[in-house]
Each structure stands twice: as structure tokens, then as C-alpha cells.
Design an enzyme around this catalytic site. Structure first.
Site, mmCIF file in Angstrom:
data_model
loop_
_atom_site.group_PDB
_atom_site.id
_atom_site.type_symbol
_atom_site.label_atom_id
_atom_site.label_comp_id
_atom_site.label_asym_id
_atom_site.label_seq_id
_atom_site.Cartn_x
_atom_site.Cartn_y
_atom_site.Cartn_z
ATOM 1 N N HIS A 63 0.854 -1.186 0.000
ATOM 2 C CA HIS A 63 0.000 0.000 0.000
ATOM 3 C C HIS A 63 0.889 1.235 0.000
ATOM 4 O O HIS A 63 2.090 1.140 0.252
ATOM 5 C CB HIS A 63 -0.970 -0.002 1.186
ATOM 6 N N GLY A 64 0.295 2.361 -0.280
ATOM 7 C CA GLY A 64 1.050 3.605 -0.375
ATOM 8 C C GLY A 64 1.304 4.239 0.981
ATOM 9 O O GLY A 64 0.895 3.712 2.022
#
Length: 146
Positions: A63-64
Site C-alpha cells: 500500500h502507499g
């Protein structure tokens, strides 16, 4: 109600040359389904550098960064299965579940994912299934937003 995890975001039987390739595929999937824009996908590498996303049981959750959330269009989960496995800093990853979440619901999603994936039988089935319906059944709680 929009779907968080759907057939559109499930990919089975993939191959990846390495962790970088797997993360690239995760980001590309989220971009392709309109969940994020490219800067979020790029930030998945920054997050991985900050805190490895390997969860256990052959699963990683790319995920970012928090700063990249502005590039999320909608909450979404992907499911990418790599039956041959991918080296993930010395661990073997067979399933990547990329997450795009604008708010704090990602903490709840991560907790629920961890609970499902720590069941050895469920994790084994997710690593080997050839049927997207198995993924939807096992991760069904993520099929619909609350």
C-alpha cells in the site's frame, strides 16, 4: 454501495520476477480499475522501503504512504496470486493484497485481513485456488463497503 474487492480486482496464476515486479503489478491493477492514480502506485515502493508489507503465511499487503492518500479515488482491495512465489526479503510471498484506503478504515481492513490470513487453511487455499469465487468467499467481508 461500491465493491472493495470484486472479480475485477482478482488476478490468479500470475508470475513475478521479484518483489519490485510484484509491487508494480499491484499498483498497476489499482490504477487500471480506477481506484488510484499513478502517484499512489509509485508510493507503494516508498512504503515498502519504510516498513515491509509482508504479513505472514505467504501474504504481503502493499500500500502507499499516508502522504499518497490524496491520489486514492476510492477504497479498493486487489488480490494477486503468484503460485510460484516471489522472494520478499527472504520470505516467500504467494499472495499480494494491495490496499487503497483514503481514511482510517485501512487499519480495520488490515486487522480483518490478518485474522483471515492467519488461518492456515484459508491462507493455503488463497495461495493455491484457481477460482475467483474462492477468494470472494474467503475474503467476503471485503466485498462490500459498509
Amino acid at each position: 454501495m461500491s465493491e472493495i474487492l470484486s472479480r475485477e480486482t482478482i488476478r490468479l496464476g500470475l508470475t513475478a520476477t521479484d518483489k519490485t515486479d510484484a509491487i508494480t503489478q499491484c499498483g498497476s491493477l489499482l490504477v487500471a480499475v480506477g481506484a488510484v492514480t499513478q502517484p499512489y502506485a509509485d508510493a507503494m515502493f516508498e512504503r515498502e522501503h519504510q516498513v515491509p508489507t509482508y504479513l505472514g503465511e505467504g501474504v504481503a499487503i502493499p500500500h502507499g504512504t499516508n502522504e499518497s492518500r490524496e491520489h486514492i479515488q476510492r477504497t479498493c482491495l486487489g488480490f494477486l496470486q503468484f503460485p510460484g512465489g516471489v522472494d520478499w526479503d527472504g520470505e516467500r510471498v504467494f499472495v499480494c493484497i494491495p490496499i487503497a484506503s483514503r481514511g482510517e478504515e485501512h487499519v480495520e481492513i488490515l486487522g480483518e485481513l490478518a485474522e483471515v490470513l492467519m488461518d492456515p487453511d484459508a491462507a493455503a487455499q488463497l495461495r493455491t485456488t484457481t477460482d475467483p469465487d474462492d477468494v470472494l468467499r474467503l475474503l467476503g467481508a471485503f466485498g462490500k463497503e459498509n
